[in-house]
Motif scaffolding. Structure first.
Motif, PDB file in Angstrom:
ATOM      1  N   THR A   9       0.966  -1.205  -0.024  1.00  0.00           N
ATOM      2  CA  THR A   9      -0.175   0.134  -0.039  1.00  0.00           C
ATOM      3  C   THR A   9       0.750   1.352   0.056  1.00  0.00           C
ATOM      4  O   THR A   9       2.167   1.177   0.219  1.00  0.00           O
ATOM      5  CB  THR A   9      -0.817   0.066   1.263  1.00  0.00           C
ATOM      6  OG1 THR A   9      -0.132   0.359   2.467  1.00  0.00           O
ATOM      7  CG2 THR A   9      -1.470  -1.189   1.695  1.00  0.00           C
ATOM      8  N   ASP A  10       0.432   2.312  -0.120  1.00  0.00           N
ATOM      9  CA  ASP A  10       1.150   3.714  -0.008  1.00  0.00           C
ATOM     10  C   ASP A  10       1.271   3.777   1.349  1.00  0.00           C
ATOM     11  O   ASP A  10       0.761   3.144   2.477  1.00  0.00           O
ATOM     12  CB  ASP A  10      -0.002   4.866  -0.340  1.00  0.00           C
ATOM     13  CG  ASP A  10      -1.183   4.778   0.082  1.00  0.00           C
ATOM     14  OD1 ASP A  10      -1.934   3.960   0.227  1.00  0.00           O
ATOM     15  OD2 ASP A  10      -1.430   5.918   1.136  1.00  0.00           O
ATOM     16  N   LEU A  34       0.776  -6.141   5.743  1.00  0.00           N
ATOM     17  CA  LEU A  34       0.969  -4.923   5.189  1.00  0.00           C
ATOM     18  C   LEU A  34       2.364  -4.617   4.679  1.00  0.00           C
ATOM     19  O   LEU A  34       3.167  -4.590   5.645  1.00  0.00           O
ATOM     20  CB  LEU A  34       0.180  -3.856   6.088  1.00  0.00           C
ATOM     21  CG  LEU A  34      -1.136  -3.494   5.827  1.00  0.00           C
ATOM     22  CD1 LEU A  34      -1.518  -2.377   6.655  1.00  0.00           C
ATOM     23  CD2 LEU A  34      -1.743  -3.398   4.335  1.00  0.00           C
ATOM     24  N   SER A  35       2.526  -4.092   3.724  1.00  0.00           N
ATOM     25  CA  SER A  35       4.042  -3.811   3.370  1.00  0.00           C
ATOM     26  C   SER A  35       3.744  -2.274   2.659  1.00  0.00           C
ATOM     27  O   SER A  35       3.321  -2.380   1.538  1.00  0.00           O
ATOM     28  CB  SER A  35       4.696  -4.589   2.451  1.00  0.00           C
ATOM     29  OG  SER A  35       5.892  -4.180   2.220  1.00  0.00           O
ATOM     30  N   PRO A  36       4.118  -1.187   3.434  1.00  0.00           N
ATOM     31  CA  PRO A  36       3.962   0.215   2.973  1.00  0.00           C
ATOM     32  C   PRO A  36       5.010   0.310   1.883  1.00  0.00           C
ATOM     33  O   PRO A  36       6.098   0.192   1.949  1.00  0.00           O
ATOM     34  CB  PRO A  36       3.984   1.003   4.092  1.00  0.00           C
ATOM     35  CG  PRO A  36       3.695   0.154   5.193  1.00  0.00           C
ATOM     36  CD  PRO A  36       4.366  -1.214   4.845  1.00  0.00           C
ATOM     37  N   VAL A  37       4.590   1.095   0.735  1.00  0.00           N
ATOM     38  CA  VAL A  37       5.672   1.576  -0.155  1.00  0.00           C
ATOM     39  C   VAL A  37       5.663   3.402   0.034  1.00  0.00           C
ATOM     40  O   VAL A  37       4.710   3.974  -0.205  1.00  0.00           O
ATOM     41  CB  VAL A  37       5.101   1.036  -1.403  1.00  0.00           C
ATOM     42  CG1 VAL A  37       6.102   1.576  -2.992  1.00  0.00           C
ATOM     43  CG2 VAL A  37       4.798  -0.407  -1.517  1.00  0.00           C
ATOM     44  N   ASP A  38       6.713   3.593  -0.027  1.00  0.00           N
ATOM     45  CA  ASP A  38       7.239   5.063   0.104  1.00  0.00           C
ATOM     46  C   ASP A  38       7.109   5.709  -1.450  1.00  0.00           C
ATOM     47  O   ASP A  38       7.991   5.644  -2.068  1.00  0.00           O
ATOM     48  CB  ASP A  38       8.565   5.489   0.598  1.00  0.00           C
ATOM     49  CG  ASP A  38       8.715   6.660   0.864  1.00  0.00           C
ATOM     50  OD1 ASP A  38       7.869   7.809   0.472  1.00  0.00           O
ATOM     51  OD2 ASP A  38       9.419   7.165   2.037  1.00  0.00           O
ATOM     52  N   GLY A  42       9.599   7.356  -4.505  1.00  0.00           N
ATOM     53  CA  GLY A  42       9.587   6.772  -5.783  1.00  0.00           C
ATOM     54  C   GLY A  42       9.872   5.078  -5.574  1.00  0.00           C
ATOM     55  O   GLY A  42      10.516   4.671  -6.666  1.00  0.00           O
ATOM     56  N   ALA A  43       9.703   4.586  -4.442  1.00  0.00           N
ATOM     57  CA  ALA A  43       9.838   3.207  -4.215  1.00  0.00           C
ATOM     58  C   ALA A  43       9.055   2.303  -5.196  1.00  0.00           C
ATOM     59  O   ALA A  43       9.646   1.156  -5.418  1.00  0.00           O
ATOM     60  CB  ALA A  43       9.594   2.733  -2.828  1.00  0.00           C
ATOM     61  N   GLN A  44       7.977   2.798  -5.723  1.00  0.00           N
ATOM     62  CA  GLN A  44       7.267   2.077  -6.564  1.00  0.00           C
ATOM     63  C   GLN A  44       7.771   1.958  -8.117  1.00  0.00           C
ATOM     64  O   GLN A  44       7.539   0.792  -8.804  1.00  0.00           O
ATOM     65  CB  GLN A  44       5.894   2.675  -6.787  1.00  0.00           C
ATOM     66  CG  GLN A  44       5.842   3.930  -7.642  1.00  0.00           C
ATOM     67  CD  GLN A  44       5.939   5.174  -6.682  1.00  0.00           C
ATOM     68  OE1 GLN A  44       6.823   4.927  -5.885  1.00  0.00           O
ATOM     69  NE2 GLN A  44       5.639   6.283  -7.172  1.00  0.00           N
ATOM     70  N   ARG A  45       8.780   2.741  -8.277  1.00  0.00           N
ATOM     71  CA  ARG A  45       9.807   2.487  -9.630  1.00  0.00           C
ATOM     72  C   ARG A  45      10.948   1.727  -9.554  1.00  0.00           C
ATOM     73  O   ARG A  45      11.617   1.620 -10.514  1.00  0.00           O
ATOM     74  CB  ARG A  45       9.876   3.880  -9.874  1.00  0.00           C
ATOM     75  CG  ARG A  45       8.703   4.819 -10.136  1.00  0.00           C
ATOM     76  CD  ARG A  45       8.876   6.285 -11.105  1.00  0.00           C
ATOM     77  NE  ARG A  45       9.526   7.164 -10.146  1.00  0.00           N
ATOM     78  CZ  ARG A  45       9.197   8.005  -9.516  1.00  0.00           C
ATOM     79  NH1 ARG A  45       7.975   7.813  -9.287  1.00  0.00           N
ATOM     80  NH2 ARG A  45      10.008   8.618  -8.478  1.00  0.00           N
ATOM     81  N   VAL A  58       0.509   0.849  -7.136  1.00  0.00           N
ATOM     82  CA  VAL A  58       0.100   0.459  -5.764  1.00  0.00           C
ATOM     83  C   VAL A  58      -1.559   0.883  -5.684  1.00  0.00           C
ATOM     84  O   VAL A  58      -1.873   1.599  -6.070  1.00  0.00           O
ATOM     85  CB  VAL A  58       0.718   1.529  -4.564  1.00  0.00           C
ATOM     86  CG1 VAL A  58       0.052   1.355  -3.234  1.00  0.00           C
ATOM     87  CG2 VAL A  58       1.986   1.381  -4.734  1.00  0.00           C
ATOM     88  N   PRO A  59      -2.117  -0.220  -5.068  1.00  0.00           N
ATOM     89  CA  PRO A  59      -1.863  -1.309  -4.442  1.00  0.00           C
ATOM     90  C   PRO A  59      -1.276  -2.447  -5.231  1.00  0.00           C
ATOM     91  O   PRO A  59      -1.501  -2.496  -6.345  1.00  0.00           O
ATOM     92  CB  PRO A  59      -2.927  -1.787  -3.556  1.00  0.00           C
ATOM     93  CG  PRO A  59      -4.302  -1.396  -4.555  1.00  0.00           C
ATOM     94  CD  PRO A  59      -3.647  -0.145  -5.401  1.00  0.00           C
ATOM     95  N   MET A  60      -0.577  -3.472  -4.568  1.00  0.00           N
ATOM     96  CA  MET A  60      -0.268  -4.702  -5.212  1.00  0.00           C
ATOM     97  C   MET A  60      -0.430  -6.099  -4.252  1.00  0.00           C
ATOM     98  O   MET A  60      -0.135  -5.716  -3.125  1.00  0.00           O
ATOM     99  CB  MET A  60       1.086  -4.736  -5.767  1.00  0.00           C
ATOM    100  CG  MET A  60       1.578  -6.206  -6.157  1.00  0.00           C
ATOM    101  SD  MET A  60       3.440  -6.109  -7.088  1.00  0.00           S
ATOM    102  CE  MET A  60       4.311  -5.860  -5.262  1.00  0.00           C
ATOM    103  N   LEU A  61      -1.020  -6.964  -4.641  1.00  0.00           N
ATOM    104  CA  LEU A  61      -1.018  -8.225  -3.660  1.00  0.00           C
ATOM    105  C   LEU A  61      -0.390  -9.146  -4.203  1.00  0.00           C
ATOM    106  O   LEU A  61      -0.169  -9.396  -5.498  1.00  0.00           O
ATOM    107  CB  LEU A  61      -2.612  -8.523  -3.825  1.00  0.00           C
ATOM    108  CG  LEU A  61      -2.935  -9.691  -2.793  1.00  0.00           C
ATOM    109  CD1 LEU A  61      -2.903  -9.371  -1.172  1.00  0.00           C
ATOM    110  CD2 LEU A  61      -4.164 -10.445  -3.193  1.00  0.00           C
TER     111      LEU A  61
END
Length: 210
Positions: A9-10, A34-38, A42-45, A58-61
């Protein structure tokens, strides 16, 4: 569980799309982490995340070796794979209508999303400017469609709770929880949905970044 579940998640827990998946898992009663993404960092990149999610969204399961992004795809997957409370109506026409509602709320009503950020639902919002003409028109469209969808005297769209109830109520609450006028019947519906236990478990998550 032999194939553990992780929901990415965010990091500030303000995304309505991540919240939708969280609520779906809570309603199913499925254990997950839950695993938060910053997103600000830019952690999603980062390559590791993109290699799993394909699109860096995000989100991703992650379910065992399977990873899936896009919230509506995730909620459908959860409903099909896990036993427990249904997330979608069983009748095909109603199930299609629920998916239509999800798609519509993701692709329309942009002025409401722009002027009434989801962040405002999780903190005391600062003084907000009145809605622009474009946002008022979007709000009127939202109210008209919601009034047609929600049967008179009903607490849910389809006779029993579905994930579409959460998502429609979230859009209404962008207005109601920011002090904008919402027709009483729709405001009451949105308030009931907001206080559903699965929803409140997300609401009370700590948000150090806000």
């Amino acid at each position: 569980m032999s194939n553990p579940l992780t929901l990415y998640t965010d990091a500030n827990f303000i995304s309505p799309y991540a919240m939708s998946v969280f609520v779906a898992l809570e309603e199913k009663g499925v254990p997950f982490e839950l695993s938060p993404v910053d997103l600000d960092r830019g952690a999603q990149r980062e390559s590791g995340y993109v290699s799993l999610s394909l699109t860096g969204k995000v989100p991703m399961l992650v379910h065992g070796s399977f990873a899936l992004a896009e919230s509506s795809a995730i909620t459908e997957y959860i409903d099909e794979v896990f036993p427990g409370a249904a997330l979608y109506p069983s009748a095909a026409p109603q199930r299609a209508r629920a998916r239509q509602i999800q798609a519509w709320l993701r692709t329309d009503l942009m002025p409401i999303r722009q002027e009434r950020s989801s962040e405002n639902l999780f903190r005391r919002p600062p003084p907000l400017a009145p809605l622009s003409e474009a946002a008022r028109q979007a709000a009127d469209k939202l109210f008209s469609v919601a009034d047609r969808l929600l049967p008179e005297g009903a607490g849910e769209l389809f006779g029993a709770w579905s994930i579409a109830d959460f998502e429609l109520a979230f859009m209404l609450n962008r207005l109601a929880l920011c002090g904008d006028a919402v027709p009483r019947r729709l405001a009451d519906y949105a308030d009931r949905q907001w206080h559903r236990p699965s929803v409140q478990r997300w609401v009370v998550l700590p948000r150090p970044g806000l």
